[in-house]
Motif scaffolding. Structure first.
Motif, PDB file in Angstrom:
ATOM      1  N   THR A 139      29.463  23.248  63.478  1.00 22.41           N
ATOM      2  CA  THR A 139      28.612  24.098  62.622  1.00 22.41           C
ATOM      3  C   THR A 139      29.459  25.082  61.825  1.00 22.41           C
ATOM      4  O   THR A 139      29.198  25.326  60.643  1.00 22.41           O
ATOM      5  N   THR A 140      30.491  25.631  62.455  1.00 23.08           N
ATOM      6  CA  THR A 140      31.378  26.558  61.753  1.00 23.08           C
ATOM      7  C   THR A 140      32.093  25.866  60.601  1.00 23.08           C
ATOM      8  O   THR A 140      32.241  26.445  59.509  1.00 23.08           O
ATOM      9  N   ILE A 141      32.521  24.619  60.808  1.00 22.30           N
ATOM     10  CA  ILE A 141      33.168  23.871  59.722  1.00 22.30           C
ATOM     11  C   ILE A 141      32.200  23.694  58.551  1.00 22.30           C
ATOM     12  O   ILE A 141      32.577  23.858  57.380  1.00 22.30           O
ATOM     13  N   GLY A 142      30.931  23.377  58.855  1.00 18.21           N
ATOM     14  CA  GLY A 142      29.944  23.236  57.780  1.00 18.21           C
ATOM     15  C   GLY A 142      29.751  24.526  57.003  1.00 18.21           C
ATOM     16  O   GLY A 142      29.642  24.520  55.768  1.00 18.21           O
ATOM     17  N   LYS A 143      29.718  25.657  57.695  1.00 19.75           N
ATOM     18  CA  LYS A 143      29.551  26.944  57.021  1.00 19.75           C
ATOM     19  C   LYS A 143      30.783  27.307  56.188  1.00 19.75           C
ATOM     20  O   LYS A 143      30.660  27.836  55.067  1.00 19.75           O
ATOM     21  N   LEU A 144      31.976  27.032  56.729  1.00 20.37           N
ATOM     22  CA  LEU A 144      33.197  27.287  55.954  1.00 20.37           C
ATOM     23  C   LEU A 144      33.250  26.391  54.727  1.00 20.37           C
ATOM     24  O   LEU A 144      33.700  26.815  53.646  1.00 20.37           O
ATOM     25  N   CYS A 145      32.795  25.168  54.882  1.00 20.11           N
ATOM     26  CA  CYS A 145      32.753  24.247  53.742  1.00 20.11           C
ATOM     27  C   CYS A 145      31.866  24.808  52.635  1.00 20.11           C
ATOM     28  O   CYS A 145      32.215  24.754  51.451  1.00 20.11           O
ATOM     29  N   ALA A 146      30.713  25.365  53.024  1.00 23.66           N
ATOM     30  CA  ALA A 146      29.812  25.951  52.028  1.00 23.66           C
ATOM     31  C   ALA A 146      30.465  27.142  51.328  1.00 23.66           C
ATOM     32  O   ALA A 146      30.336  27.312  50.106  1.00 23.66           O
ATOM     33  N   VAL A 182      41.495  21.977  50.212  1.00 21.97           N
ATOM     34  CA  VAL A 182      41.384  22.324  51.636  1.00 21.97           C
ATOM     35  C   VAL A 182      40.908  21.109  52.415  1.00 21.97           C
ATOM     36  O   VAL A 182      39.947  20.435  52.017  1.00 21.97           O
ATOM     37  N   LEU A 183      41.559  20.847  53.538  1.00 22.86           N
ATOM     38  CA  LEU A 183      41.118  19.829  54.487  1.00 22.86           C
ATOM     39  C   LEU A 183      40.723  20.535  55.775  1.00 22.86           C
ATOM     40  O   LEU A 183      41.534  21.209  56.409  1.00 22.86           O
ATOM     41  N   LEU A 184      39.454  20.390  56.153  1.00 21.67           N
ATOM     42  CA  LEU A 184      38.940  20.969  57.390  1.00 21.67           C
ATOM     43  C   LEU A 184      38.778  19.853  58.420  1.00 21.67           C
ATOM     44  O   LEU A 184      38.039  18.889  58.192  1.00 21.67           O
ATOM     45  N   MET A 185      39.466  19.989  59.561  1.00 21.28           N
ATOM     46  CA  MET A 185      39.402  18.940  60.581  1.00 21.28           C
ATOM     47  C   MET A 185      38.765  19.454  61.858  1.00 21.28           C
ATOM     48  O   MET A 185      39.192  20.460  62.433  1.00 21.28           O
ATOM     49  N   GLN A 220      22.128  29.859  59.792  1.00 20.86           N
ATOM     50  CA  GLN A 220      22.194  29.544  58.367  1.00 20.86           C
ATOM     51  C   GLN A 220      23.640  29.607  57.862  1.00 20.86           C
ATOM     52  O   GLN A 220      24.511  30.215  58.491  1.00 20.86           O
ATOM     53  N   ALA A 221      23.851  28.960  56.710  1.00 24.66           N
ATOM     54  CA  ALA A 221      25.209  28.886  56.162  1.00 24.66           C
ATOM     55  C   ALA A 221      25.769  30.265  55.848  1.00 24.66           C
ATOM     56  O   ALA A 221      26.978  30.503  55.989  1.00 24.66           O
ATOM     57  N   ASP A 222      24.895  31.199  55.427  1.00 24.56           N
ATOM     58  CA  ASP A 222      25.392  32.532  55.079  1.00 24.56           C
ATOM     59  C   ASP A 222      25.337  33.504  56.253  1.00 24.56           C
ATOM     60  O   ASP A 222      25.471  34.714  56.073  1.00 24.56           O
ATOM     61  N   ASP A 223      25.113  32.990  57.471  1.00 22.90           N
ATOM     62  CA  ASP A 223      25.151  33.836  58.661  1.00 22.90           C
ATOM     63  C   ASP A 223      26.548  33.906  59.263  1.00 22.90           C
ATOM     64  O   ASP A 223      26.735  34.444  60.352  1.00 22.90           O
ATOM     65  N   LEU A 224      27.529  33.346  58.571  1.00 21.98           N
ATOM     66  CA  LEU A 224      28.934  33.474  58.952  1.00 21.98           C
ATOM     67  C   LEU A 224      29.627  34.267  57.847  1.00 21.98           C
ATOM     68  O   LEU A 224      29.667  33.828  56.698  1.00 21.98           O
ATOM     69  N   GLU A 225      30.155  35.416  58.197  1.00 20.14           N
ATOM     70  CA  GLU A 225      30.731  36.305  57.188  1.00 20.14           C
ATOM     71  C   GLU A 225      32.103  36.800  57.638  1.00 20.14           C
ATOM     72  O   GLU A 225      32.404  36.829  58.839  1.00 20.14           O
ATOM     73  N   PRO A 226      32.927  37.196  56.667  1.00 21.55           N
ATOM     74  CA  PRO A 226      34.215  37.790  57.031  1.00 21.55           C
ATOM     75  C   PRO A 226      34.029  39.017  57.913  1.00 21.55           C
ATOM     76  O   PRO A 226      33.077  39.789  57.747  1.00 21.55           O
ATOM     77  N   PHE A 227      34.922  39.195  58.847  1.00 18.28           N
ATOM     78  CA  PHE A 227      34.805  40.267  59.832  1.00 18.28           C
ATOM     79  C   PHE A 227      35.241  41.592  59.233  1.00 18.28           C
ATOM     80  O   PHE A 227      36.281  41.691  58.576  1.00 18.28           O
ATOM     81  N   THR A 228      34.410  42.628  59.471  1.00 17.87           N
ATOM     82  CA  THR A 228      34.711  43.985  59.018  1.00 17.87           C
ATOM     83  C   THR A 228      34.634  44.916  60.219  1.00 17.87           C
ATOM     84  O   THR A 228      33.587  44.987  60.894  1.00 17.87           O
ATOM     85  N   ALA A 229      35.715  45.641  60.502  1.00 17.46           N
ATOM     86  CA  ALA A 229      35.797  46.446  61.722  1.00 17.46           C
ATOM     87  C   ALA A 229      34.757  47.569  61.740  1.00 17.46           C
ATOM     88  O   ALA A 229      34.094  47.793  62.756  1.00 17.46           O
TER      89      ALA A 229
END
Length: 419
Positions: A230-237, A300-303, A398-407
């Motif tokens: 699922t994380t690969i799919g979100k990064l792909c998006a 980018v190649l995501l494996m 959802q695809a946009d429920d993965l975001e860059p981390f902010t401290a």
């Protein structure tokens, strides 16, 4: 007149008289009752006279049908209705419903605006923050600060998986210069947020794609069920939205569902997917995927890789083999190794980071499922111990429920602040 004519005339006269007498006898009276007429007396003979018969009484005319009274009912069988105690009013008959009106075409409601990332993050960390906030409120309520209260605070933070080191530091900061004084729960949570932000700020680093390395190979590893595919799919998006060209490699050859899932993500994003049959050699697939990505000049190649427990030596050895084969095609591959961690596992995540780091050379972390646990503080313990970059965090499907981390956002959310 001849004798024959006279006889005939006499006969006709007598016949006429007899007919007239018969009609007179049956003549009806004026009131409609027929009464026989007394025939003419016969010639008197020498017999004593007989008394005349009395006339029969005339029958009474029949009463009209409407006036005929019913036969009387015997007193013992007569039924009389009881007097009603309450006047019964018949219910009005409901009028017929009007004909149905034509159904209007359905109105398509506008989609609700998407909530901000901060709102989703705060809601996702609600279980973690509420556990900490409730514990702090129970300890620091109209009491003067004492050593026992600080020990209780450490216990609350350790139960939230912030780690012993971070919990001890936070308790010391709370107690600094405040003994025998009252301290509000909000002040304690503010100190907590500041210390969490201080620990996480150095590791909150985005994943940088080196454009000089084509394809930029990202190997995704982790235990079973951590959310790698699922994380690969979100990064792909995300990368696709940034205009990068991509390719996916279905390296989890043990699960047919994982291969199909990656194909679905690729279909959505119009991204090619390199896949083999279930049970195929994952290392051989990695070799073919890098070759195909080079030939197609993708960015980018995501494996993906099969989930493997960190304590299974043979599975970790297979992961080492995949990396060795990658380097035969590209000496620098993989350029990034992302370890996907499930926040719900708590302290077990520390062991995963340690072993995967040694075997696969983990370069960065992705923390998922923060919305399903009260152990969100484990990210603080990991950062405190390993100082590995945390690239992304996830709080939904959802695809946009993965975001860059902010401290800062994470620290404020886990401490229970709403802004």
């Amino acid at each position: 007149m001849s004798a024959d004519s006279k006889d005939k005339a006499g006969f006709i006269g007598r016949l006429f008289k007899m007919r007239h007498a018969e009609e007179s006898f049956w003549e009806e009276k004026p009131d409609g009752v027929e009464e026989a007429k007394t025939p003419a007396p016969a010639p008197q003979e020498n017999f004593p006279p007989e008394p005349a018969p009395e006339p029969a009484p005339a029958p009474e005319p029949p009463a009209p049908a409407a006036q005929i009274a019913p036969a009387p009912i015997a007193p013992e069988t007569r039924w009389e209705p009881p007097a009603p105690a309450i006047e019964i009013v018949p219910e009005p008959v409901a009028p017929l419903p009007p004909p149905p009106e034509p159904v209007p075409a359905p109105v398509v409601a506008e989609a609700a605006p998407k909530e901000s990332w901060w709102t989703r993050l705060r809601q996702g960390l609600a279980r973690s923050s509420s556990s900490i906030a409730q514990g702090v409120a129970d300890i620091f309520t109209k009491k003067k600060l004492s050593a026992d209260m600080l020990e209780d605070l450490e216990d609350v933070l350790v139960r939230s998986d912030l780690g012993v080191a971070a919990a001890t530091r936070i308790a010391a900061l709370v107690g600094k210069g405040r003994y025998d004084k009252q301290i509000a729960p909000e002040e304690v949570r503010s100190i907590l947020a500041d210390e969490v932000e201080r620990v996480l700020a150095p590791v909150a680093r985005p994943l940088e794609i080196d454009a000089c390395k084509k394809p930029f190979v990202i190997l995704v590893v982790g235990v079973n069920g951590s959310g790698k595919t699922t994380t690969i799919g979100k990064l792909c998006a995300k990368f696709s939205a940034e205009g990068k060209t991509l390719m996916l490699a279905a390296g989890d050859t043990f699960r047919a569902a994982a291969i199909e899932q990656l194909r679905i993500w690729g279909g959505r994003m119009n991204v090619p997917v390199i896949a083999r049959e279930t049970g195929a050699d994952a290392a051989g697939l990695a070799f073919d995927a890098i070759e195909a990505a080079k030939n197609q000049n993708v960015d980018v190649l995501l494996m993906d890789t099969a989930g493997r427990l960190q304590n299974r030596t043979e599975l970790m050895a297979e992961l080492e083999k995949i990396i060795r084969v990658m380097k035969k095609v590209d000496a620098e591959a993989p350029h990034a190794v992302l370890l996907v961690l499930d926040a719900t596992v708590g302290q077990n995540a520390l062991s995963q980071v340690e072993i995967f780091g040694k075997v696969a050379g983990v370069t960065g972390l992705v923390m998922t499922k923060l919305d399903g646990t009260a152990r969100g503080g484990i990210l603080v313990a990991i950062a405190d111990k390993f100082q590995l970059p945390v690239h992304f965090i996830g709080v939904g499907e959802q695809a946009d429920d993965l975001e860059p981390f902010t401290a800062r956002e994470f620290a404020r959310a886990i401490a229970g602040f709403e802004d």
